[in-house]
Design an enzyme around this catalytic site. Sequence first.
Site, PDB file in Angstrom:
ATOM      1  N   LYS A   1      30.782  40.119  41.636  1.00 47.37           N
ATOM      2  CA  LYS A   1      31.000  40.579  43.012  1.00 47.37           C
ATOM      3  C   LYS A   1      30.031  41.699  43.356  1.00 47.37           C
ATOM      4  CE  LYS A   1      35.947  39.605  43.458  1.00 47.37           C
ATOM      5  NZ  LYS A   1      37.279  40.230  43.595  1.00 47.37           N
TER       6      LYS A   1
ATOM      7  N   ALA B   1      35.351  44.828  41.880  1.00 44.11           N
ATOM      8  CA  ALA B   1      36.629  44.867  41.167  1.00 44.11           C
ATOM      9  C   ALA B   1      37.292  43.502  41.219  1.00 44.11           C
ATOM     10  CB  ALA B   1      37.547  45.932  41.775  1.00 44.11           C
ATOM     11  N   ASP B   2      38.080  43.221  40.196  1.00 40.66           N
ATOM     12  CA  ASP B   2      38.838  41.979  40.184  1.00 40.66           C
ATOM     13  C   ASP B   2      40.055  42.156  39.289  1.00 40.66           C
ATOM     14  OD1 ASP B   2      38.170  39.052  41.291  1.00 40.66           O
ATOM     15  OD2 ASP B   2      39.382  38.871  39.484  1.00 40.66           O
ATOM     16  N   GLN B   3      41.031  41.297  39.483  1.00 38.05           N
ATOM     17  CA  GLN B   3      42.256  41.335  38.694  1.00 38.05           C
ATOM     18  C   GLN B   3      42.630  39.903  38.325  1.00 38.05           C
ATOM     19  OE1 GLN B   3      46.081  42.470  40.599  1.00 38.05           O
ATOM     20  NE2 GLN B   3      46.104  44.127  39.101  1.00 38.05           N
TER      21      GLN B   3
END
Length: 197
Positions: free
Chosen positions: A57, A72-74
């Site tokens: 990203k 950011a990612d989850q």
Amino acid sequence: MRLLLASKSPARRHMLEAAGVPFQLVEAPLDEDGAKAGLVAAGFAPRDLAEMLAEMKAKSAVAPADAMVLGADQVLETAAGAILRKPGSREEALDQLRTLSGQIHYLHSAAVIVEHGERSWGCTETAAMKVRSLGDDFLRAYLDVQNDAVRASVGGYRIEGLGAQLFEAVEGSHFAVLGLPLLPLLAYLRERRILPS
């Protein structure tokens, strides 16, 4: 140096704002579904998947030379090792919540900073989430109230609201649960003098 956030998540924006972090939003044109499918096919473990998606990203954003881009990612990993995605319908949300009922699952929250197209920092934190045993009557009533909100959330819940009622215990950083390893990020921004120390 200025910080650009390559994330559409209102929770991440709110965390940074509340912590007094100066930042601007930037578009991250990454095809997330395609990227995730490719990484899963390549055999990335869920925790590594979160960090790679955060990096991709950040790298997809167009940024000036004087900027640090934060991606950011989850990723939600079930006790059985499966990865859940955002539910596409009420029935899919109900199925996800039934899967999580009475089980522990893991939220892997990753953040990566990219400068001049290269990764300069990254961190992933994992929270263990114990869901209480959930009855169908409760779940249907919950989705009657929360349906639109939870369809934008992996696992079919938002713990910062009514979703708190789903849980028996949470181990790990509250910020990681909301989608950002905030305290390690703040430490790095102080180190880089983006924030005062």
